[in-house]
Write an enzyme that holds these catalytic residues in place. Structure first.
Site, PDB file in Angstrom:
ATOM      1  N   CYS A 118       0.826  -1.197   0.000  1.00 26.34           N
ATOM      2  CA  CYS A 118       0.000   0.000   0.000  1.00 26.34           C
ATOM      3  C   CYS A 118       0.868   1.257   0.000  1.00 26.34           C
ATOM      4  CB  CYS A 118      -0.932  -0.007   1.213  1.00 26.34           C
ATOM      5  SG  CYS A 118      -2.115   1.357   1.248  1.00 26.34           S
ATOM      6  N   CYS A 119       1.911   1.269   0.845  1.00 27.99           N
ATOM      7  CA  CYS A 119       2.821   2.415   0.869  1.00 27.99           C
ATOM      8  C   CYS A 119       3.521   2.598  -0.475  1.00 27.99           C
ATOM      9  CB  CYS A 119       3.862   2.239   1.970  1.00 27.99           C
ATOM     10  SG  CYS A 119       3.237   2.504   3.639  1.00 27.99           S
ATOM     11  N   CYS A 207      -0.561   7.723   7.866  1.00 26.25           N
ATOM     12  CA  CYS A 207      -1.937   7.567   7.403  1.00 26.25           C
ATOM     13  C   CYS A 207      -2.837   7.181   8.578  1.00 26.25           C
ATOM     14  CB  CYS A 207      -2.009   6.501   6.316  1.00 26.25           C
ATOM     15  SG  CYS A 207      -1.205   6.983   4.764  1.00 26.25           S
ATOM     16  N   CYS A 210      -3.056   3.527   9.902  1.00 24.82           N
ATOM     17  CA  CYS A 210      -1.775   2.938  10.313  1.00 24.82           C
ATOM     18  C   CYS A 210      -1.081   3.715  11.419  1.00 24.82           C
ATOM     19  CB  CYS A 210      -0.846   2.829   9.112  1.00 24.82           C
ATOM     20  SG  CYS A 210      -1.520   1.857   7.751  1.00 24.82           S
ATOM     21  N   CYS A 235       8.280   2.926   5.504  1.00 23.12           N
ATOM     22  CA  CYS A 235       7.329   2.809   4.401  1.00 23.12           C
ATOM     23  C   CYS A 235       8.004   2.749   3.040  1.00 23.12           C
ATOM     24  CB  CYS A 235       6.356   3.997   4.443  1.00 23.12           C
ATOM     25  SG  CYS A 235       7.178   5.601   4.312  1.00 23.12           S
TER      26      CYS A 235
END
Length: 241
Positions: A118-119, A207, A210, A235
């Site tokens: 996702c990162c 985010c 997270c 990340c």
């Protein structure tokens, strides 16, 4: 005059700058490179903006909007923009890449298979696009932010993670030798804007899904990707290369 990576002796320059103040390091960075920008997201970065703005009000600043930030973070970005009357270049992830990830794995796949994918889509790819347009960048990394991954952060380095032989990139970390206490002493003394989430126990802010507040005596990075091992709490924006 803008320098090139091949013209810099990183070992000598790091040894020289590592004994100097962050303000002196920022001033040297801005003197060495015209095409340089500050990466902005948190408390350390706005301290750098404050320092750089006093040297050059036309300092370039960019930020990453992952699409998953806290409302308070969006408000913070806008507050900094207005406070310094600067333009902040906000970088966004590619819509098609986000759509493909969400369609395949849903909105919270990182809880099951790690945050790197996702990162990579929401942060690393947009950063790579931005850095491809720069000769150098300035970050708020500190050695004590993560002893397992950042303990050896120098004040200047050739960026091997995002630079290429065709497009070398230089990275400055003026706050490498500062502590969190140093950062907040500066913020309070000079009334620098900060994210209101800090008033609710958030120290390291990323985010929304997270990030969580930390308890007394917890390390600041324990609030980031708390379901993963401590050695995985990066990340990809500051890959140790």
């Amino acid at each position: 005059m803008t320098q090139t990576t091949t013209e810099l002796d990183f070992t000598t320059l790091d040894a020289e700058l590592s004994t100097q103040s962050p303000q002196a390091i920022v001033k040297r960075a801005l003197s060495l490179f015209d095409n340089i920008a500050i990466s902005f997201s948190g408390a350390e970065d706005v301290v750098l903006i404050d320092m750089a703005y006093k040297i050059n009000p036309n300092v370039k600043v960019f930020s990453l909007d992952t699409g998953r930030l806290h409302p308070e973070t969006y408000q913070f970005i806008d507050r900094v923009r207005k406070h310094y009357n600067i333009s902040i270049d906000v970088m966004y992830p590619e819509a098609a890449a986000v759509e493909a990830l969400v369609q395949a794995k849903g909105l919270f796949s990182f809880y099951e298979d790690g945050h790197q994918e996702c990162c990579g889509v929401r942060k690393v790819a947009p950063l790579r696009r931005k850095l491809a347009t720069l000769d150098a960048w300035i970050t708020g990394q500190r050695k004590d932010q993560s002893p397992s991954t950042r303990a050896a952060v120098p004040v200047i380095q050739a960026d091997g993670a995002f630079g290429t032989p065709e497009h070398p990139l230089v990275k400055f970390n003026p706050l490498a030798n500062w502590s969190s206490a140093d950062v907040w002493t500066y913020i309070r003394a000079l009334e620098v804007p900060y994210n209101s989430l800090h008033e609710r126990g958030f120290i390291s802010i990323g985010c929304e899904p997270c990030t969580k507040p930390t308890l007394p005596q917890q390390h600041e990075r324990e609030g980031r990707w708390w379901w993963e091992e401590a050695t995985q709490k990066e990340c990809g924006l500051h890959a140790p290369k």
